[in-house]
Write a protein that holds these residues in place. Structure first.
Motif, PDB file in Angstrom:
ATOM      1  N   GLU A   1      -7.014  -1.572 -11.171  1.00 25.42           N
ATOM      2  CA  GLU A   1      -7.185  -0.610 -12.269  1.00 25.42           C
ATOM      3  C   GLU A   1      -6.031   0.390 -12.305  1.00 25.42           C
ATOM      4  O   GLU A   1      -5.557   0.762 -13.382  1.00 25.42           O
ATOM      5  CB  GLU A   1      -8.519   0.124 -12.143  1.00 25.42           C
ATOM      6  N   LEU A   2      -5.572   0.809 -11.131  1.00 25.89           N
ATOM      7  CA  LEU A   2      -4.415   1.703 -11.086  1.00 25.89           C
ATOM      8  C   LEU A   2      -3.192   1.018 -11.695  1.00 25.89           C
ATOM      9  O   LEU A   2      -2.468   1.607 -12.498  1.00 25.89           O
ATOM     10  CB  LEU A   2      -4.127   2.134  -9.643  1.00 25.89           C
TER      11      LEU A   2
ATOM     12  N   GLU B   1       0.828  -1.199   0.000  1.00 28.60           N
ATOM     13  CA  GLU B   1       0.000   0.000   0.000  1.00 28.60           C
ATOM     14  C   GLU B   1       0.868   1.257   0.000  1.00 28.60           C
ATOM     15  O   GLU B   1       0.590   2.228  -0.711  1.00 28.60           O
ATOM     16  CB  GLU B   1      -0.958   0.005   1.189  1.00 28.60           C
TER      17      GLU B   1
ATOM     18  N   GLY C   1      -3.719  -5.195  -4.945  1.00 25.33           N
ATOM     19  CA  GLY C   1      -5.020  -5.584  -5.474  1.00 25.33           C
ATOM     20  C   GLY C   1      -5.263  -7.079  -5.352  1.00 25.33           C
ATOM     21  O   GLY C   1      -6.363  -7.515  -4.972  1.00 25.33           O
TER      22      GLY C   1
ATOM     23  N   ARG D   1      -3.580   0.863 -15.432  1.00 21.81           N
ATOM     24  CA  ARG D   1      -3.265   2.158 -16.054  1.00 21.81           C
ATOM     25  C   ARG D   1      -1.757   2.406 -16.101  1.00 21.81           C
ATOM     26  O   ARG D   1      -1.288   3.216 -16.891  1.00 21.81           O
ATOM     27  CB  ARG D   1      -3.976   3.298 -15.326  1.00 21.81           C
TER      28      ARG D   1
ATOM     29  N   LYS E   1      -8.162  -8.764  -3.164  1.00 21.66           N
ATOM     30  CA  LYS E   1      -9.113  -9.632  -3.889  1.00 21.66           C
ATOM     31  C   LYS E   1      -9.234 -10.992  -3.227  1.00 21.66           C
ATOM     32  O   LYS E   1     -10.310 -11.573  -3.152  1.00 21.66           O
ATOM     33  CB  LYS E   1      -8.662  -9.784  -5.342  1.00 21.66           C
TER      34      LYS E   1
ATOM     35  N   VAL F   1      -8.484  -7.218 -14.265  1.00 16.28           N
ATOM     36  CA  VAL F   1      -9.526  -6.191 -14.308  1.00 16.28           C
ATOM     37  C   VAL F   1     -10.565  -6.548 -15.372  1.00 16.28           C
ATOM     38  O   VAL F   1     -11.774  -6.443 -15.129  1.00 16.28           O
ATOM     39  CB  VAL F   1      -8.920  -4.789 -14.559  1.00 16.28           C
TER      40      VAL F   1
ATOM     41  N   ALA G   1     -14.064  -4.319  -3.983  1.00 16.69           N
ATOM     42  CA  ALA G   1     -14.116  -2.961  -4.532  1.00 16.69           C
ATOM     43  C   ALA G   1     -12.743  -2.293  -4.463  1.00 16.69           C
ATOM     44  O   ALA G   1     -12.282  -1.686  -5.434  1.00 16.69           O
ATOM     45  CB  ALA G   1     -15.159  -2.121  -3.804  1.00 16.69           C
ATOM     46  N   ALA G   2     -12.078  -2.401  -3.331  1.00 14.46           N
ATOM     47  CA  ALA G   2     -10.727  -1.833  -3.202  1.00 14.46           C
ATOM     48  C   ALA G   2      -9.753  -2.566  -4.110  1.00 14.46           C
ATOM     49  O   ALA G   2      -8.867  -1.941  -4.711  1.00 14.46           O
ATOM     50  CB  ALA G   2     -10.266  -1.890  -1.751  1.00 14.46           C
TER      51      ALA G   2
ATOM     52  N   LEU H   1     -10.375  -3.925  -6.982  1.00 14.13           N
ATOM     53  CA  LEU H   1     -10.575  -3.434  -8.346  1.00 14.13           C
ATOM     54  C   LEU H   1      -9.935  -2.057  -8.528  1.00 14.13           C
ATOM     55  O   LEU H   1      -9.289  -1.805  -9.548  1.00 14.13           O
ATOM     56  CB  LEU H   1     -12.067  -3.390  -8.687  1.00 14.13           C
ATOM     57  N   ARG H   2     -10.066  -1.179  -7.536  1.00 12.43           N
ATOM     58  CA  ARG H   2      -9.456   0.156  -7.651  1.00 12.43           C
ATOM     59  C   ARG H   2      -7.939   0.052  -7.805  1.00 12.43           C
ATOM     60  O   ARG H   2      -7.350   0.715  -8.658  1.00 12.43           O
ATOM     61  CB  ARG H   2      -9.811   1.012  -6.437  1.00 12.43           C
ATOM     62  N   TRP H   3      -7.283  -0.768  -6.966  1.00 20.77           N
ATOM     63  CA  TRP H   3      -5.825  -0.892  -7.040  1.00 20.77           C
ATOM     64  C   TRP H   3      -5.398  -1.605  -8.323  1.00 20.77           C
ATOM     65  O   TRP H   3      -4.401  -1.223  -8.944  1.00 20.77           O
ATOM     66  CB  TRP H   3      -5.276  -1.609  -5.813  1.00 20.77           C
TER      67      TRP H   3
END
Length: 161
Positions: A80-81, A44, A59, A84, A63, A94, A73-74, A76-78
């Motif tokens: 996705e980061l 983190e 992530g 990217r 997961k 993802v 949910a968290a 998926l956010r990490w």
């Protein structure tokens, strides 16, 4: 001159520190459940400082409920980061996490992972093309091409992030 500046930046203590933190966290993650909370905290920290690989591993831990509670949910956010930041395995995960809720976005990330020649993504796209799934038109010829690309990519797999 630009190449020298880039090399100096990559060799800087700050860049090395981020890589060291991620490497240390990976070792802790694999050392067993007792060490996973510490690994999660280190991932983190590094992910918050911009590390795509750290965001990917964080992530995955979220997961799968490693080192703390599961939080899709968290996760998926990490992930996705990380996606990217061009982490191909994150793109693939993802895509699969979004498949049931956002087919277009799932296809976007699967295509992005295919562009990076991620073997599992190439294989999944081959199946999707062969069966006309995920919004892809049924195309046997393209399906076979992606299957060949997947087989080739398996033999040239890049190191893990």
């Amino acid at each position: 001159m630009v190449a020298w500046l880039l090399a100096a930046a990559l060799a800087s203590p700050l860049a090395a520190a981020g890589q060291d933190v991620t490497a240390r966290a990976k070792g802790l993650m694999r050392a067993g459940a007792a060490f996973q909370p510490q690994a999660r905290a280190l991932f983190e920290q590094a992910a918050g400082q911009g590390s795509g690989p750290a965001a990917y591993y964080l992530g995955l831990m979220l997961k799968n409920g490693m080192g703390g509670p599961q939080d899709s949910a968290a996760a998926l956010r990490w992930l996705e980061l990380a996606a990217r930041r061009n982490v191909a395995p994150a793109m693939f995960i993802v895509a699969n996490m979004l498949l049931a809720t956002d087919e277009a976005q799932a296809r976007y990330w699967l295509d992005a992972a295919c562009d990076l020649e991620y073997p599992e993504a190439l294989q999944q796209k081959s199946v999707a093309l062969g069966e006309g799934m995920m919004g892809y038109a049924h195309n046997e010829e393209q399906s076979f091409l992606y299957l060949k690309m997947a087989a080739h990519a398996m033999g040239h797999r890049p190191p893990e992030p």
